[in-house]
Design a protein around this motif. Structure first.
Motif, short mmCIF file in Angstrom:
data_model
loop_
_atom_site.label_atom_id
_atom_site.label_comp_id
_atom_site.label_asym_id
_atom_site.label_seq_id
_atom_site.Cartn_x
_atom_site.Cartn_y
_atom_site.Cartn_z
N UNK A 163 36.56 -20.66 41.16
CA UNK A 163 37.39 -20.32 42.32
C UNK A 163 38.81 -20.66 42.18
N UNK A 164 39.80 -19.68 42.19
CA UNK A 164 41.23 -20.09 42.18
C UNK A 164 41.71 -20.52 43.44
N UNK A 165 41.99 -21.58 43.63
CA UNK A 165 42.35 -22.13 45.17
C UNK A 165 43.90 -22.09 45.08
N UNK A 166 44.26 -21.70 46.11
CA UNK A 166 45.83 -21.32 46.44
C UNK A 166 46.42 -20.42 45.30
N UNK A 167 45.82 -19.07 45.07
CA UNK A 167 46.00 -18.40 43.98
C UNK A 167 47.69 -17.87 43.73
N UNK A 168 48.06 -17.94 42.69
CA UNK A 168 49.35 -17.25 42.55
C UNK A 168 49.79 -15.85 43.10
N UNK A 169 50.66 -15.98 43.90
CA UNK A 169 51.03 -14.60 44.46
C UNK A 169 51.21 -13.49 43.43
N UNK A 170 51.20 -13.56 42.08
CA UNK A 170 51.06 -12.40 41.22
C UNK A 170 50.01 -12.24 40.80
N UNK A 171 48.98 -12.70 41.12
CA UNK A 171 47.64 -12.48 40.62
C UNK A 171 47.15 -11.32 41.26
N UNK A 172 46.52 -10.57 39.82
CA UNK A 172 46.00 -9.23 40.21
C UNK A 172 44.68 -9.55 40.88
N UNK A 173 44.25 -8.69 42.01
CA UNK A 173 42.87 -8.53 42.61
C UNK A 173 41.94 -7.57 41.68
N UNK A 174 40.82 -8.20 41.66
CA UNK A 174 39.68 -7.24 40.87
C UNK A 174 38.58 -6.89 41.72
#
Length: 195
Positions: A163-174
């Motif tokens: 689980x990526x908590x507080x994800x980086x705003x640049x992270x790409x949704x899969x």
């Protein structure tokens, strides 16, 4: 490790739970002497699970409060039962079946919602399947907070099983990822209706 004790007059119930608790006592929980002898006062919290026999539920709650148990949580069978339990000093009153029914109804009535927590009438946290329109885009690309009025709290990456908590705003949704988001009920509903 938490110490857990059960007290019940039904020996079958006590036997079935004996291996999962610290202490399992066969005895009448409506009997003050049984409660005192069990050492119930030494526990931080007592849960009165009886709801079918309202009189027993009320009596046990009163006895636990008089003995000095710090926190008493009682299960209610009706709103009237709840009022009585609150009046006699129950610290918290719960309706497990009704609460679970309401929660299940909310999950089933929304598309792609896996889990949700209602904070108030207007705000909730929901775990949803990534909308197909979001796949391949980032939080920034989608301008999620401004455009949809929700905040992404976490993303469950199925490939990495983390689980990526507080994800980086640049992270790409899969595709197929589970997103935990928080916002107004109406805004979350708009997202769940996207797929």
């Amino acid at each position: 490790k938490r110490q857990v004790m059960i007290i019940d007059s039904d020996s079958d119930i006590v036997s079935s739970l004996a291996d999962t608790v610290t202490n399992a006592i066969i005895g009448d929980p409506t009997n003050e002497a049984v409660l005192r002898a069990s050492g119930v006062k030494e526990y931080d919290c007592a849960v009165v699970c009886i709801s079918s026999n309202i009189n027993e539920s009320i009596l046990i709650t009163i006895l636990l409060k008089e003995i000095g148990v710090k926190k008493v949580v009682a299960r209610a069978a009706s709103d009237h039962h709840k009022k009585v339990l609150e009046k006699i000093g129950a610290d918290e009153v719960v309706f497990p079946e009704r609460d679970m029914g309401v929660k299940l109804a909310h999950v089933l009535s929304r598309n792609n919602v896996i889990e949700y927590i209602q904070f108030s009438k207007d705000f909730l946290i929901a775990e949803v399947v990534t909308p197909s329109k979001w796949e391949g885009k980032s939080i920034v690309d989608l301008n999620i907070r401004q455009k949809y009025g929700v905040t992404i709290i976490a993303i469950n990456d199925n490939e990495k099983d983390e689980i990526d908590v507080s994800p980086n705003p640049q992270r790409i949704f899969k595709k197929g990822e589970l997103i935990t988001l928080m916002g107004k009920t109406q805004d979350v509903d708009k997202i769940t209706d996207m797929n």
